[in-house]
Design an enzyme around this catalytic site. Structure first.
Site, PDB file in Angstrom:
ATOM      1  N   HIS A  37      -3.028  -7.640   3.755  1.00 55.57           N
ATOM      2  CA  HIS A  37      -2.395  -6.609   2.925  1.00 55.57           C
ATOM      3  C   HIS A  37      -1.558  -7.259   1.821  1.00 55.57           C
ATOM      4  O   HIS A  37      -0.332  -7.374   1.940  1.00 55.57           O
ATOM      5  CB  HIS A  37      -1.527  -5.694   3.790  1.00 55.57           C
ATOM      6  CG  HIS A  37      -2.310  -4.677   4.553  1.00 55.57           C
ATOM      7  ND1 HIS A  37      -2.581  -3.428   4.050  1.00 55.57           N
ATOM      8  CD2 HIS A  37      -2.912  -4.744   5.768  1.00 55.57           C
ATOM      9  CE1 HIS A  37      -3.307  -2.748   4.936  1.00 55.57           C
ATOM     10  NE2 HIS A  37      -3.520  -3.525   5.977  1.00 55.57           N
TER      11      HIS A  37
ATOM     12  N   GLU B 140      -0.578  -6.107  -0.935  1.00 57.69           N
ATOM     13  CA  GLU B 140       0.364  -5.210  -1.612  1.00 57.69           C
ATOM     14  C   GLU B 140       1.792  -5.383  -1.100  1.00 57.69           C
ATOM     15  O   GLU B 140       2.759  -5.171  -1.844  1.00 57.69           O
ATOM     16  CB  GLU B 140      -0.086  -3.748  -1.477  1.00 57.69           C
ATOM     17  CG  GLU B 140       0.049  -3.140  -0.096  1.00 57.69           C
ATOM     18  CD  GLU B 140      -1.091  -3.444   0.863  1.00 57.69           C
ATOM     19  OE1 GLU B 140      -1.127  -2.836   1.952  1.00 57.69           O
ATOM     20  OE2 GLU B 140      -1.947  -4.295   0.523  1.00 57.69           O
TER      21      GLU B 140
ATOM     22  N   CYS C 162      -8.294  -4.480   3.652  1.00 60.90           N
ATOM     23  CA  CYS C 162      -8.311  -4.241   5.095  1.00 60.90           C
ATOM     24  C   CYS C 162      -9.443  -3.284   5.491  1.00 60.90           C
ATOM     25  O   CYS C 162     -10.606  -3.667   5.474  1.00 60.90           O
ATOM     26  CB  CYS C 162      -6.948  -3.752   5.564  1.00 60.90           C
ATOM     27  SG  CYS C 162      -6.687  -3.956   7.341  1.00 60.90           S
TER      28      CYS C 162
END
Length: 241
Positions: free
Chosen positions: A211, A213, A112
């Site tokens: 994102h 994660e 990001c």
């Protein structure tokens, strides 16, 4: 075999504490959880005003994380009114991290804001406020997808995703995007006219706008991004051993 050490950049943010509002180190544990689950040992790198030259001495890979906007002065533009969360101390710290990682030829995973930083430091610039038919700031839970990206066949990203299909679901939490590409970068994923991933032709850099994660515990393709990154860091250890 020991786990490769992955440096993870953290945000600096003023937060309420028992001592009143204080600058604090802030990092979502989704980043460190994903690195650890992929076989790496995360090492949190807090913002310091004067990063030491040996900061990355024992680090095998660098992850640049998300957060507030970059200071548009970094790419020579005045700020749009929508720009938020600018921390010049974090900008300066992560500039130093990136430059040192390049000098040491470390593998880099940029997420990001991290992708935007890589682009800017290579001479590119940003769209300060996206205008697109797709909503790039989702309201559904972060482990769910918001839209789909189209990956570039033959790219590292497409290889990591390991699917015969060139379309993949991703989440989305950004109001800015890449405009002009920095030197040595190639686009490896798009959503409409928004750049969603880039890779470097002259360094070990993979950068994504979403994102992963948050999706990694639920989506094997997103987890594979971290597994591949940690594996590249481990390969570097064996190469220099």
């Amino acid at each position: 075999m020991s786990r490769p050490l992955i440096g993870v950049s953290a945000a600096a943010e003023e937060l309420p504490t028992a001592f009143g509002p204080k600058d604090c180190t802030k990092l979502n544990t989704a980043y460190t959880n994903a690195i650890y689950a992929a076989g790496g040992q995360p090492v949190i790198l807090p913002v310091t005003l004067d990063p030491p030259a040996d900061l990355l001495d024992r680090i095998d890979g660098l992850m640049l994380t998300g957060g507030g906007d970059l200071d548009p002065e970094l790419y020579g533009e005045p700020p749009d009114p929508t720009v938020y969360g600018v921390r010049r101390d974090r900008d300066a710290f992560e500039v130093a991290l990136y430059q040192e990682a390049m000098r040491r030829e470390l593998p880099v995973l940029a997420i990001c804001r991290g992708m935007q930083l890589v682009n800017v430091l290579r001479g590119g610039n940003l769209i300060q406020e996206l205008e697109t038919e797709h909503d790039h700031w989702q309201t559904n839970p972060s482990h769910e997808h918001s839209h789909h990206i189209t990956t570039t066949p033959g790219s590292r990203l497409a290889e990591i995703f390991g699917s015969d299909l060139d379309v993949a679901p991703v989440n989305s939490y950004h109001h800015q995007g890449l405009r002009n590409l920095g030197s040595g970068l190639v686009v490896t994923a798009m959503c409409g006219d928004v750049i969603e991933a880039v890779e470097a032709t002259d360094a070990d850099i993979l950068a994504v706008q979403w994102h992963p994660e948050h999706m990694a515990p639920h989506d094997h393709r997103q987890f594979a991004l971290f597994s591949a990154f940690v594996a590249r860091a481990a390969d570097r250890i064996s190469t220099i051993a």
